[in-house]
Design an enzyme around this catalytic site. Structure first.
Site, PDB file in Angstrom:
ATOM      1  N   SER A  13      -6.181 -26.754  11.013  1.00 54.62           N
ATOM      2  CA  SER A  13      -4.893 -27.435  10.950  1.00 54.62           C
ATOM      3  C   SER A  13      -4.943 -28.775  11.659  1.00 54.62           C
ATOM      4  CB  SER A  13      -3.804 -26.563  11.572  1.00 54.62           C
ATOM      5  OG  SER A  13      -4.188 -26.192  12.863  1.00 54.62           O
ATOM      6  N   HIS A  24      -5.642 -26.593   3.670  1.00 51.84           N
ATOM      7  CA  HIS A  24      -4.791 -26.159   4.779  1.00 51.84           C
ATOM      8  C   HIS A  24      -3.614 -25.345   4.255  1.00 51.84           C
ATOM      9  CE1 HIS A  24      -1.914 -27.198   8.260  1.00 51.84           C
ATOM     10  NE2 HIS A  24      -2.590 -26.109   8.539  1.00 51.84           N
ATOM     11  N   GLU A  28      -2.326 -28.085   1.677  1.00 50.27           N
ATOM     12  CA  GLU A  28      -2.754 -29.486   1.786  1.00 50.27           C
ATOM     13  C   GLU A  28      -4.251 -29.532   1.426  1.00 50.27           C
ATOM     14  OE1 GLU A  28      -0.099 -31.666   5.145  1.00 50.27           O
ATOM     15  OE2 GLU A  28      -1.317 -30.025   5.906  1.00 50.27           O
ATOM     16  N   ASN A  40       1.684 -31.168   9.811  1.00 53.74           N
ATOM     17  CA  ASN A  40       1.681 -31.093  11.281  1.00 53.74           C
ATOM     18  C   ASN A  40       1.993 -32.430  11.937  1.00 53.74           C
ATOM     19  OD1 ASN A  40       1.397 -28.378  11.544  1.00 53.74           O
ATOM     20  ND2 ASN A  40      -0.831 -28.416  11.681  1.00 53.74           N
TER      21      ASN A  40
HETATM   22  N1  CAA Z   1       5.539  -9.172  -0.440  1.00 50.91           N
HETATM   23  C1  CAA Z   1       6.131  -9.985  -1.345  1.00 50.91           C
HETATM   24  N2  CAA Z   1       7.239 -10.717  -1.074  1.00 50.91           N
HETATM   25  C2  CAA Z   1       7.765 -10.594   0.159  1.00 50.91           C
HETATM   26  C3  CAA Z   1       7.206  -9.772   1.154  1.00 50.91           C
HETATM   27  C4  CAA Z   1       6.047  -9.034   0.806  1.00 50.91           C
HETATM   28  N3  CAA Z   1       5.477  -8.213   1.671  1.00 50.91           N
HETATM   29  N4  CAA Z   1       7.938  -9.881   2.282  1.00 50.91           N
HETATM   30  C5  CAA Z   1       8.923 -10.753   2.012  1.00 50.91           C
HETATM   31  N5  CAA Z   1       8.824 -11.170   0.739  1.00 50.91           N
HETATM   32  C6  CAA Z   1       9.708 -12.104   0.036  1.00 50.91           C
HETATM   33  C7  CAA Z   1      11.145 -11.605   0.139  1.00 50.91           C
HETATM   34  O1  CAA Z   1      11.433 -10.661  -0.863  1.00 50.91           O
HETATM   35  C8  CAA Z   1      11.917 -12.889  -0.033  1.00 50.91           C
HETATM   36  O2  CAA Z   1      11.921 -13.258  -1.402  1.00 50.91           O
HETATM   37  P1  CAA Z   1      13.224 -13.938  -2.083  1.00 50.91           P
HETATM   38  O3  CAA Z   1      13.351 -15.278  -1.408  1.00 50.91           O
HETATM   39  O4  CAA Z   1      12.853 -14.027  -3.519  1.00 50.91           O
HETATM   40  O5  CAA Z   1      14.343 -12.997  -1.773  1.00 50.91           O
HETATM   41  C9  CAA Z   1      11.036 -13.913   0.693  1.00 50.91           C
HETATM   42  O6  CAA Z   1       9.702 -13.364   0.672  1.00 50.91           O
HETATM   43  C10 CAA Z   1      11.482 -14.112   2.138  1.00 50.91           C
HETATM   44  O7  CAA Z   1      11.355 -12.875   2.826  1.00 50.91           O
HETATM   45  P2  CAA Z   1      12.437 -12.273   3.844  1.00 50.91           P
HETATM   46  O8  CAA Z   1      13.794 -12.385   3.251  1.00 50.91           O
HETATM   47  O9  CAA Z   1      11.984 -10.908   4.273  1.00 50.91           O
HETATM   48  O10 CAA Z   1      12.266 -13.141   5.100  1.00 50.91           O
HETATM   49  P3  CAA Z   1      13.018 -14.452   5.510  1.00 50.91           P
HETATM   50  O11 CAA Z   1      14.011 -14.889   4.505  1.00 50.91           O
HETATM   51  O12 CAA Z   1      13.444 -14.195   6.904  1.00 50.91           O
HETATM   52  O13 CAA Z   1      11.832 -15.521   5.485  1.00 50.91           O
HETATM   53  C11 CAA Z   1       9.913 -16.664   6.240  1.00 50.91           C
HETATM   54  C12 CAA Z   1      10.681 -15.355   6.247  1.00 50.91           C
HETATM   55  C13 CAA Z   1       9.345 -16.923   4.843  1.00 50.91           C
HETATM   56  C14 CAA Z   1       8.772 -16.552   7.214  1.00 50.91           C
HETATM   57  C15 CAA Z   1      10.931 -17.815   6.602  1.00 50.91           C
HETATM   58  O14 CAA Z   1      11.576 -17.510   7.793  1.00 50.91           O
HETATM   59  C16 CAA Z   1      10.243 -19.143   6.737  1.00 50.91           C
HETATM   60  O15 CAA Z   1       9.960 -19.807   5.746  1.00 50.91           O
HETATM   61  N6  CAA Z   1      10.004 -19.568   7.995  1.00 50.91           N
HETATM   62  C17 CAA Z   1       9.335 -20.807   8.274  1.00 50.91           C
HETATM   63  C18 CAA Z   1       7.859 -20.585   8.221  1.00 50.91           C
HETATM   64  C19 CAA Z   1       7.096 -21.862   8.393  1.00 50.91           C
HETATM   65  O16 CAA Z   1       7.624 -22.930   8.632  1.00 50.91           O
HETATM   66  N7  CAA Z   1       5.765 -21.739   8.284  1.00 50.91           N
HETATM   67  C20 CAA Z   1       4.873 -22.858   8.479  1.00 50.91           C
HETATM   68  C21 CAA Z   1       4.384 -22.811   9.874  1.00 50.91           C
HETATM   69  S1  CAA Z   1       3.308 -24.145  10.200  1.00 50.91           S
HETATM   70  C22 CAA Z   1       1.803 -23.592   9.716  1.00 50.91           C
HETATM   71  O17 CAA Z   1       1.595 -22.504   9.317  1.00 50.91           O
HETATM   72  C23 CAA Z   1       0.698 -24.557   9.744  1.00 50.91           C
HETATM   73  C24 CAA Z   1       0.073 -24.911  11.008  1.00 50.91           C
HETATM   74  O18 CAA Z   1      -0.960 -25.533  10.944  1.00 50.91           O
HETATM   75  C25 CAA Z   1       0.651 -24.619  12.320  1.00 50.91           C
END
Ligand code: CAA
Length: 288
Positions: free
Chosen positions: A119, A140, A152, A190
């Protein structure tokens, strides 16, 4: 060369997610860990996620079975020998990556593509550890990999444009949207996300607002799925700290400097979700 068989090195949070989405899209995928215990933990997390998908009606039982049939785990790097694309997702440790990329050079066919999921480390620097800089790039992914739609695709000055295009097409084949970016520390996401997370910690540290008010403000005021302190816990405060340090070293801009509270939390072992405690207590059930 067509990408048919995929290798993933590292079966932690990111590696297991990458292996899962690759296998789920129909690519025979082999994921390698250093030892049996972390490999089994990673494979168990994939099974758990897929089962969660079946329970939620997002995935059929047959799709889950097919995905697992496409997936194999190994502790032997040589098992990656027939892979057309290998994605590295090990710890952000240059020495470890140097050793790994040198070993992969001896195992993979010369035309195989090698990618890093780093990352924040320089893809250009990592490419100097291989004998195939033209066939080396960054891919990424974002956490949680099966749910986050973006990858990315990171090109260095030496990445063959055809290789970047092939990698982009593979990302699309596994259901992701790819953005192609040149190699610059933090890439695009990032570069924007890390100063935001650090600023949220500064706001908390300076006592301007409580944890819950900061998170609710950004969730409800801006429509973000999670507030920044919860997201920091989710990404890992140790990871956030390490990325911030690398970005600060690169750009020397105060906005990338890790706040003192972050450093102290990391030193105290409060790494967020993975350690059971960060800004939130994750030891019982995930904070909502
Ligand atoms: N299998 C299939 N689908 C699933 C699932 C599974 N096991 N678990 C959840 N889902 C689906 C749900 O059914 C839901 O689908 P719909 O939108 O169609 O209803 C969707 O995924 C969202 O799930 P939840 O409703 O259970 O959860 P949520 O709404 O609380 O979302 C999250 C969870 C996706 C993590 C959300 O909170 C989110 O997007 N958070 C931000 C995450 C983020 O910013 N990540 C990037 C971090 S930075 C990084 O990673 C890079 C780095 O270098 C640091």
């Amino acid at each position: 060369m067509t990408i048919r068989r995929v290798g993933v090195v590292g079966c932690g949070l990111m590696g297991s997610g990458i292996a899962q989405v690759s296998a789920q899209a129909g690519f025979p995928t082999v994921v390698r860990e250093v030892a049996a215990a972390p490999l089994e933990r990673g494979l168990a997390s994939i099974r758990k996620f897929l089962q969660g998908g079946v329970d939620k009606g997002k995935v059929t039982a047959a799709e889950m079975e097919k995905t697992l049939a496409n997936l194999s785990g190994t502790t032997d790097l040589v098992a990656l020998s027939g892979c057309d694309l290998v994605i590295e997702a090990v710890s952000e440790d240059l020495a470890l990556k140097r050793e790994l990329f040198a070993a992969l050079d001896g195992i993979l066919a010369p035309e195989a593509i090698v990618a890093s999921n780093t990352s924040s480390l320089s893809i250009t620097e990592l490419s100097t550890f291989t004998k195939r800089p033209g066939r080396f790039l960054g891919l990424h992914f974002f956490n949680p990999v099966p749910l986050m739609k973006l990858v990315e695709v990171v090109r260095t000055l030496r990445t063959d444009p055809g290789v970047a295009e092939q990698a982009k097409q593979w990302c699309e084949a596994i259901g992701k949207t790819a953005v192609t970016v040149p190699d610059s520390t933090g890439f695009v996401v990032n570069r924007l996300l890390v100063p935001y997370l650090l600023d949220a910690i500064r706001v908390f540290e300076q006592g301007l607002a409580s944890r819950d008010d900061i998170d609710n403000a950004m969730k409800l005021g801006c429509g973000y799925p999670m507030g920044p302190l919860l997201l920091g816990d989710y990404v890992g405060l140790d990871t956030t700290y390490a990325i911030a340090q690398i970005m600060f070293d690169e750009f020397r801009e105060p906005r990338f400097a890790p706040p003192p509270l972050l450093r102290r939390m990391v030193l105290a072992g409060r790494h967020g979700r993975k350690s059971g405690r960060g800004f939130y207590d994750w030891s019982t059930q995930p904070p909502s």
